[in-house]
Design a protein around this motif. Structure first.
Motif, PDB file in Angstrom:
ATOM      1  N   GLN A  71       0.870  -1.198   0.047  1.00 40.04           N
ATOM      2  CA  GLN A  71      -0.029   0.014   0.099  1.00 40.04           C
ATOM      3  C   GLN A  71       0.832   1.199   0.045  1.00 40.04           C
ATOM      4  O   GLN A  71       1.783   1.571   0.965  1.00 40.04           O
ATOM      5  CB  GLN A  71      -0.870  -0.031   1.247  1.00 40.04           C
ATOM      6  N   CYS A 135      -5.158   5.014   1.364  1.00 41.28           N
ATOM      7  CA  CYS A 135      -4.269   3.939   0.894  1.00 41.28           C
ATOM      8  C   CYS A 135      -4.815   3.620  -0.711  1.00 41.28           C
ATOM      9  O   CYS A 135      -5.864   4.053  -1.078  1.00 41.28           O
ATOM     10  CB  CYS A 135      -4.538   2.505   1.435  1.00 41.28           C
ATOM     11  N   GLU A 137      -4.357   0.391  -2.000  1.00 42.01           N
ATOM     12  CA  GLU A 137      -4.973  -0.746  -2.161  1.00 42.01           C
ATOM     13  C   GLU A 137      -5.716  -1.119  -0.847  1.00 42.01           C
ATOM     14  O   GLU A 137      -5.552  -0.517   0.260  1.00 42.01           O
ATOM     15  CB  GLU A 137      -3.509  -1.881  -2.071  1.00 42.01           C
TER      16      GLU A 137
END
Length: 475
Positions: A71, A135, A137
């Motif tokens: 991330q 983030c 991801e």
């Protein structure tokens, strides 16, 4: 006028970002995130999730990272203060194992951009400290990992004295107390952990060869090691291991005998995928299973796509279709239909043709069954490429081109130098219990677009298969 100022930190890929703040007697205003403004300073990350945490003074969180789906993050404090730490864990990086720290606070309004490939943690310096971070991801618990906050090799200076704290007073979660050392991370295998069922079959054997080549960790099982029809045994086995993917190559493949023993066929081809998909859902891990071109009735004259409506003609194909539907109820499943698979493992049509030709000068092969022979080595390789995309769903995967059984046999016999007579026959000349489709060629266009690769032609698959047989001394 730029609304953001980017300051490079000691580690490449880490930036302190200072927003332009408008203040007056009423208070202040700033843009904490604008895609356009971030692109102006060279940050083009596509953030997809916002997180918000609250911590008491002395709480230390970290050092966290994901072994897959790493991330990138954008961290800001909206109340209180933190000492934020990032550690470079990119193997091969010139700053591998190095760290840098930055104080972020509601007062200084600085943000920290963290690229992929770093472990992250922070120390809360005030009670009721709140941070928000973006983030790029989603959180993936099966890939969640961490390194000890006080690792001797990294040797982070958390500045406890400067911030009026003592090391013994810091507050850690139970999970953060158990993180690995940096040395353990350095020496540890970081990657997928695959459970491979039906591993003794031709596809299972080629997956093992592929994983050995790619250094992918896997556990290969067949019915002797794991009875996949026993859900409780399978669940117990999965619970004992930290698998990230289950690839199901176990199947009942005798199309004609299935008409006489439907219960066995449904147990393996329908209920096993159902159980495995349910276990994968419970563990939040990926599931891969295989189906067949036989789910179609053969009434078309052009290759079948994933959107075409199945109409199975036999017990075998009905069970396979039911297994597909059970599997696709889990959103992280790959269901891959294939056709006429041949490889080094099980007996298959290619091997049968070679064996029939020994000591015989005449063969009759049907010319009214048409599909695409598929080399199990290609099936394993391109399946694995697909799995890496995380584009879940139903796919067709067979070698390129199409052929009748007669044309497939003709090609093989010419390659091995057989000088006998090959005659054409029809399916009705060989009355068998299970009905077969006349045309069942699968269109692999969807997977080829996803992986950006063309699936090799069936003739090249047979060429490589025959070379493999020669190397093994089988022809």
């Amino acid at each position: 006028m730029n609304k953001l100022k980017k300051i490079e930190a000691d580690l490449q890929g880490i930036y302190i970002i200072e927003p332009l703040v408008f203040e007056d007697r009423r208070g202040f205003f700033l843009e904490s995130y604008s895609k356009a403004e971030f692109e102006k300073i060279g940050v083009t990350t596509n953030f997809i999730q916002d997180n918000h945490s609250n911590s008491k003074k002395g709480v230390l969180r970290g050092l966290h990272f994901q072994t897959k789906y790493s991330q990138a993050k954008l961290v800001r404090v909206i109340k209180g203060r933190i000492f934020d730490i990032v550690v470079d864990i990119r193997k091969g990086s010139s700053t591998y194992g190095k760290w840098c720290g930055t104080e972020l606070s509601a007062e200084n309004k600085k943000m920290l951009y963290i690229a992929k490939g770093f472990a992250h943690g922070f120390l809360a310096l005030e009670d009721d400290t709140e941070i928000e971070y973006k983030c790029d991801e989603f959180y993936a618990p099966q890939y969640d990992s961490g390194i000890m906050w006080n690792d001797e090799d990294i040797n982070i200076n958390w500045n406890f004295e400067k911030y009026g704290l003592k090391e013994e007073d810091i507050v850690l979660s139970e999970k953060d107390k158990k993180h690995q050392s940096f040395k353990e991370y350095t020496e540890k295998y970081i990657g997928e952990n695959v459970l491979l069922t039906g591993a003794d079959g031709q596809l299972g054997q080629d997956f093992q060869k592929l994983f050995d080549k790619l250094e992918i960790k896997y556990t290969a099982t067949d019915y002797k090691e794991l009875d996949v029809t026993n859900k409780e045994k399978v669940k117990e086995f999965v619970d004992k291991n930290n698998f990230t993917i289950i690839i199901n190559c176990a199947a009942y493949n005798n199309v004609d005998e299935a008409e006489e023993e439907p219960q066995k066929c449904y147990a393996l081809n329908s209920y096993v995928p159902k159980y495995l998909a349910e276990i994968c859902k419970e563990k939040n891990i990926l599931f891969v299973t295989y189906s067949t071109d036989f789910v179609f009735d053969g009434e078309r004259e052009i290759p079948y796509t994933e959107e075409d409506i199945p109409n199975p003609l036999s017990i075998y194909s009905k069970a396979k279709l039911e297994g597909e539907r059970y599997s696709l109820e889990y959103k992280k499943s790959f269901v891959i239909r294939t056709s006429w698979v041949f490889g080094m493992g099980n007996n298959n049509f290619c091997k049968q043709v070679i064996n029939w030709s020994k000591g015989r000068d005449k063969l009759r092969i049907v010319d009214d069954q048409i599909s695409s022979p598929t080399y199990s080595k290609d099936l394993a390789e391109y399946s694995w490429k697909l799995v890496q995309t995380d584009k879940y769903g139903l796919y067709h995967l067979s070698n390129g081109g199409e052929a009748s059984k007669f044309e497939q046999a003709q090609y093989i016999l010419k390659k091995i130098g057989w000088n006998g007579i090959l005659e054409r026959a029809k399916t009705k000349d060989f009355p068998l219990p299970a009905k077969r489709a006349e045309y069942s060629k699968l269109d692999s266009g969807k997977i080829e677009k996803i992986i950006n690769k063309k699936i090799p032609h069936w003739k090249t698959g047979i060429d490589r298969f025959l070379e493999e047989m020669k190397e093994k001394g089988e022809i």
